[in-house]
Design an enzyme around this catalytic site. Structure first.
Site: not given
Ligand code: PNS
Length: 164
Positions: A18, A42, A91, A129
């Site tokens: 990040h 979440k 990514r 993460s």
């Protein structure tokens, strides 16, 4: 006109990947606002204030980067901040389908907001993460994936959880 971009995410916790994307965005825009999602549906390991605190520590050297949280549509958050760009890191091809859908949906919601992708640096192409949380949960080494501060906070949080 000031060029403002939003870098959105959950940042649970912020990773070196990040930081790489935000640092590179800060070179392209006059101001970058890191939008920390505050989605009550979440489940996060870190609370919103904790995630903001970890981001603040990790990004304090970037003077055109600010942090704010949001619990609304990303395009509405962009409008609130007069931002015309959303910057996201890509990514691998596996990211593409989801990000493509989100970009198209956001474009439909507000054609004035452009989604811009920055390719992850190769050393962070595998980093997420969720992987960091899982490695830390099993006592693995997350140095080189997160800042020393995040590493310490992860260790403290997970030690606290085991103690319960
Ligand atoms: O780090 P994450 O969890 O992958 O981030 C996802 C995030 C916060 C960028 C995304 O869920 C989002 O933009 N949420 C805001 C709600 C919204 O605008 N959804 C778009 C409609 S498809």
């Amino acid at each position: 006109m000031k060029r403002i971009a939003i870098c959105p995410g959950s940042f649970d916790p912020v990773t070196l990947g990040h930081i790489d994307v935000i640092t590179r965005s800060a070179k392209l825009y006059d101001e970058v606002i890191v939008g920390v999602s505050n989605n009550p549906r979440k489940q996060c390991l870190f609370t919103l204030p904790e995630r903001i605190d970890l981001l603040t520590g990790a990004l304090s050297h970037l003077n055109n980067v600010n942090i704010d949280s949001f619990d609304k549509l990303l395009v509405d958050f962009c409008a609130e901040h007069h931002a015309h760009a959303v910057v996201k890191g890509l990514r691998a091809v596996s990211d593409f389908e989801y990000e493509f859908m989100m970009a198209q949906m956001n474009r439909k919601l507000d054609p004035g907001v452009e989604t811009v992708f920055i390719m992850a640096s190769p050393e962070f192409a595998y980093l997420s993460s969720s992987a960091v949380r899982e490695i830390a949960e099993y006592g693995g080494d997350v140095s080189g994936l997160v800042t020393p501060n995040v590493q310490a906070r992860l260790a403290a949080r997970l030690q606290g959880e085991r103690g319960r």
